[in-house]
Write a protein that holds these residues in place. Structure first.
Motif, PDB file in Angstrom:
ATOM      1  N   THR A 104      36.811  38.190  28.744  1.00 19.59           N
ATOM      2  CA  THR A 104      37.967  37.362  29.108  1.00 19.59           C
ATOM      3  C   THR A 104      39.233  37.918  28.462  1.00 19.59           C
ATOM      4  O   THR A 104      39.287  38.073  27.245  1.00 19.59           O
ATOM      5  CB  THR A 104      37.763  35.904  28.656  1.00 19.59           C
ATOM      6  OG1 THR A 104      36.505  35.446  29.133  1.00 19.59           O
ATOM      7  CG2 THR A 104      38.852  35.013  29.196  1.00 19.59           C
ATOM      8  N   CYS A 105      40.237  38.174  29.296  1.00 20.35           N
ATOM      9  CA  CYS A 105      41.512  38.656  28.748  1.00 20.35           C
ATOM     10  C   CYS A 105      42.396  37.460  28.400  1.00 20.35           C
ATOM     11  O   CYS A 105      42.164  36.341  28.857  1.00 20.35           O
ATOM     12  CB  CYS A 105      42.205  39.595  29.742  1.00 20.35           C
ATOM     13  SG  CYS A 105      42.990  38.794  31.153  1.00 20.35           S
ATOM     14  N   THR A 106      43.406  37.720  27.602  1.00 19.76           N
ATOM     15  CA  THR A 106      44.293  36.640  27.151  1.00 19.76           C
ATOM     16  C   THR A 106      45.057  36.016  28.314  1.00 19.76           C
ATOM     17  O   THR A 106      45.365  34.830  28.284  1.00 19.76           O
ATOM     18  CB  THR A 106      45.278  37.156  26.091  1.00 19.76           C
ATOM     19  OG1 THR A 106      45.926  38.321  26.609  1.00 19.76           O
ATOM     20  CG2 THR A 106      44.589  37.494  24.799  1.00 19.76           C
ATOM     21  N   GLY A 107      45.369  36.799  29.341  1.00 19.76           N
ATOM     22  CA  GLY A 107      46.067  36.261  30.497  1.00 19.76           C
ATOM     23  C   GLY A 107      45.247  35.207  31.219  1.00 19.76           C
ATOM     24  O   GLY A 107      45.781  34.173  31.641  1.00 19.76           O
ATOM     25  N   CYS A 108      43.956  35.444  31.353  1.00 23.08           N
ATOM     26  CA  CYS A 108      43.100  34.461  32.015  1.00 23.08           C
ATOM     27  C   CYS A 108      42.874  33.223  31.168  1.00 23.08           C
ATOM     28  O   CYS A 108      42.802  32.114  31.685  1.00 23.08           O
ATOM     29  CB  CYS A 108      41.765  35.111  32.421  1.00 23.08           C
ATOM     30  SG  CYS A 108      41.952  36.232  33.824  1.00 23.08           S
ATOM     31  N   VAL A 109      42.793  33.397  29.861  1.00 26.86           N
ATOM     32  CA  VAL A 109      42.668  32.242  28.976  1.00 26.86           C
ATOM     33  C   VAL A 109      43.923  31.390  29.064  1.00 26.86           C
ATOM     34  O   VAL A 109      43.853  30.165  29.188  1.00 26.86           O
ATOM     35  CB  VAL A 109      42.395  32.683  27.518  1.00 26.86           C
ATOM     36  CG1 VAL A 109      42.550  31.519  26.549  1.00 26.86           C
ATOM     37  CG2 VAL A 109      41.014  33.274  27.398  1.00 26.86           C
ATOM     38  N   LEU A 126      50.803  41.903  29.113  1.00 25.76           N
ATOM     39  CA  LEU A 126      49.981  42.896  28.422  1.00 25.76           C
ATOM     40  C   LEU A 126      48.571  42.364  28.252  1.00 25.76           C
ATOM     41  O   LEU A 126      48.366  41.198  27.929  1.00 25.76           O
ATOM     42  CB  LEU A 126      50.585  43.238  27.061  1.00 25.76           C
ATOM     43  CG  LEU A 126      51.901  43.996  27.094  1.00 25.76           C
ATOM     44  CD1 LEU A 126      52.402  44.233  25.674  1.00 25.76           C
ATOM     45  CD2 LEU A 126      51.760  45.314  27.822  1.00 25.76           C
ATOM     46  N   VAL A 127      47.586  43.238  28.464  1.00 24.18           N
ATOM     47  CA  VAL A 127      46.185  42.840  28.379  1.00 24.18           C
ATOM     48  C   VAL A 127      45.699  42.972  26.942  1.00 24.18           C
ATOM     49  O   VAL A 127      45.888  43.999  26.301  1.00 24.18           O
ATOM     50  CB  VAL A 127      45.307  43.724  29.295  1.00 24.18           C
ATOM     51  CG1 VAL A 127      43.841  43.416  29.091  1.00 24.18           C
ATOM     52  CG2 VAL A 127      45.685  43.523  30.744  1.00 24.18           C
ATOM     53  N   SER A 128      45.109  41.917  26.444  1.00 24.93           N
ATOM     54  CA  SER A 128      44.349  41.963  25.204  1.00 24.93           C
ATOM     55  C   SER A 128      43.166  41.018  25.413  1.00 24.93           C
ATOM     56  O   SER A 128      43.104  40.296  26.400  1.00 24.93           O
ATOM     57  CB  SER A 128      45.205  41.574  23.996  1.00 24.93           C
ATOM     58  OG  SER A 128      45.750  40.292  24.164  1.00 24.93           O
ATOM     59  N   TRP A 129      42.238  41.048  24.503  1.00 19.89           N
ATOM     60  CA  TRP A 129      40.965  40.368  24.723  1.00 19.89           C
ATOM     61  C   TRP A 129      40.763  39.207  23.766  1.00 19.89           C
ATOM     62  O   TRP A 129      41.038  39.320  22.577  1.00 19.89           O
ATOM     63  CB  TRP A 129      39.820  41.371  24.582  1.00 19.89           C
ATOM     64  CG  TRP A 129      39.954  42.442  25.606  1.00 19.89           C
ATOM     65  CD1 TRP A 129      40.630  43.616  25.466  1.00 19.89           C
ATOM     66  CD2 TRP A 129      39.478  42.405  26.938  1.00 19.89           C
ATOM     67  NE1 TRP A 129      40.586  44.323  26.647  1.00 19.89           N
ATOM     68  CE2 TRP A 129      39.880  43.608  27.566  1.00 19.89           C
ATOM     69  CE3 TRP A 129      38.750  41.486  27.678  1.00 19.89           C
ATOM     70  CZ2 TRP A 129      39.581  43.905  28.883  1.00 19.89           C
ATOM     71  CZ3 TRP A 129      38.443  41.787  28.985  1.00 19.89           C
ATOM     72  CH2 TRP A 129      38.851  42.976  29.574  1.00 19.89           C
ATOM     73  N   PRO A 180      23.870  32.954  26.650  1.00 14.63           N
ATOM     74  CA  PRO A 180      23.163  33.860  27.558  1.00 14.63           C
ATOM     75  C   PRO A 180      24.029  35.073  27.885  1.00 14.63           C
ATOM     76  O   PRO A 180      25.261  34.986  27.920  1.00 14.63           O
ATOM     77  CB  PRO A 180      22.915  33.015  28.810  1.00 14.63           C
ATOM     78  CG  PRO A 180      23.903  31.905  28.729  1.00 14.63           C
ATOM     79  CD  PRO A 180      24.194  31.694  27.271  1.00 14.63           C
ATOM     80  N   MET A 181      23.373  36.193  28.092  1.00 14.90           N
ATOM     81  CA  MET A 181      24.080  37.424  28.449  1.00 14.90           C
ATOM     82  C   MET A 181      24.675  37.259  29.849  1.00 14.90           C
ATOM     83  O   MET A 181      24.061  36.674  30.718  1.00 14.90           O
ATOM     84  CB  MET A 181      23.112  38.610  28.453  1.00 14.90           C
ATOM     85  CG  MET A 181      22.571  38.985  27.096  1.00 14.90           C
ATOM     86  SD  MET A 181      23.763  39.883  26.107  1.00 14.90           S
ATOM     87  CE  MET A 181      23.958  41.355  27.062  1.00 14.90           C
ATOM     88  N   MET A 182      25.868  37.796  30.029  1.00 14.09           N
ATOM     89  CA  MET A 182      26.482  37.777  31.359  1.00 14.09           C
ATOM     90  C   MET A 182      25.842  38.882  32.184  1.00 14.09           C
ATOM     91  O   MET A 182      25.562  39.958  31.661  1.00 14.09           O
ATOM     92  CB  MET A 182      27.985  38.005  31.258  1.00 14.09           C
ATOM     93  CG  MET A 182      28.696  36.859  30.581  1.00 14.09           C
ATOM     94  SD  MET A 182      30.436  36.850  30.961  1.00 14.09           S
ATOM     95  CE  MET A 182      30.417  36.105  32.556  1.00 14.09           C
ATOM     96  N   GLY A 218      37.807  37.082  34.956  1.00 15.06           N
ATOM     97  CA  GLY A 218      38.780  36.258  35.664  1.00 15.06           C
ATOM     98  C   GLY A 218      39.692  37.045  36.587  1.00 15.06           C
ATOM     99  O   GLY A 218      40.016  36.600  37.681  1.00 15.06           O
ATOM    100  N   CYS A 219      40.105  38.261  36.141  1.00 16.81           N
ATOM    101  CA  CYS A 219      41.088  39.020  36.919  1.00 16.81           C
ATOM    102  C   CYS A 219      40.684  40.466  37.180  1.00 16.81           C
ATOM    103  O   CYS A 219      41.357  41.160  37.942  1.00 16.81           O
ATOM    104  CB  CYS A 219      42.445  38.991  36.227  1.00 16.81           C
ATOM    105  SG  CYS A 219      42.474  39.899  34.667  1.00 16.81           S
ATOM    106  N   GLY A 220      39.626  40.932  36.539  1.00 18.71           N
ATOM    107  CA  GLY A 220      39.185  42.302  36.745  1.00 18.71           C
ATOM    108  C   GLY A 220      39.913  43.334  35.914  1.00 18.71           C
ATOM    109  O   GLY A 220      39.675  44.526  36.064  1.00 18.71           O
ATOM    110  N   SER A 221      40.807  42.906  35.019  1.00 11.81           N
ATOM    111  CA  SER A 221      41.474  43.869  34.145  1.00 11.81           C
ATOM    112  C   SER A 221      40.433  44.507  33.238  1.00 11.81           C
ATOM    113  O   SER A 221      39.510  43.845  32.776  1.00 11.81           O
ATOM    114  CB  SER A 221      42.531  43.184  33.278  1.00 11.81           C
ATOM    115  OG  SER A 221      43.608  42.752  34.057  1.00 11.81           O
TER     116      SER A 221
END
Length: 144
Positions: free
Chosen positions: A132-137, A124-127, A18-20, A108-111
């Motif tokens: 979902t960014c890698t930091g939140c994962v 560092l932010v990546s997706w 489903p679409m967010m 998760g974090c708003g980045s």
């Protein structure tokens, strides 16, 4: 030999996820504040060192995170940006543009895609997925 009709293949194909719902500007501010590890009172303290105006700053910070509220001007958003990392241009896009023109923002974090670092830990932010960014994962995996 395997025989199947096109209809049986169609029914076996999983439905797309489903679409967010679109990110709302007040959600973005809350996520960025929480990613910075700050309470509303701590944000107010950073925004206004004078005790007399601290309660006013707390009301502003709380109002800007209230569902359905959005700042019409940049000045209050810039005041928040002086207290914790956020991107005023991302806020403006979420507040003023239709959802199909919103930037990618981590749920998760708003980045955002334009952020180079995530939170106080300066990761560092990546997706890993569109929202979902890698930091939140990594944080989710570490918590499991």
């Amino acid at each position: 030999m395997f025989h199947a009709s096109a209809a049986s293949f169609a029914s076996a194909t999983p439905a797309p996820p489903p679409m967010m719902p679109p990110m709302k500007p007040w959600e973005y501010l809350r996520l960025r504040r929480e990613a910075a590890g700050l309470s509303i009172d701590e944000v107010a303290r950073r925004m206004s060192p004078k005790l007399a105006t601290r309660s006013e700053a707390a009301r502003l910070a709380e109002l800007l995170e209230t569902r359905g509220y959005r700042a019409l001007h940049n000045k209050p958003i810039l005041r928040l940006a002086s207290a914790y990392p956020l991107d005023p241009s991302v806020y403006r896009q979420l507040a003023d543009l239709p959802p199909e023109q919103h930037p990618a923002v981590c749920r998760g974090c708003g980045s955002s895609y334009w952020d180079t670092q995530r939170g106080a830990e300066h990761v560092l932010v990546s997706w890993t997925a569109p929202h979902t960014c890698t930091g939140c994962v990594a944080a989710q995996v570490g918590a499991a």
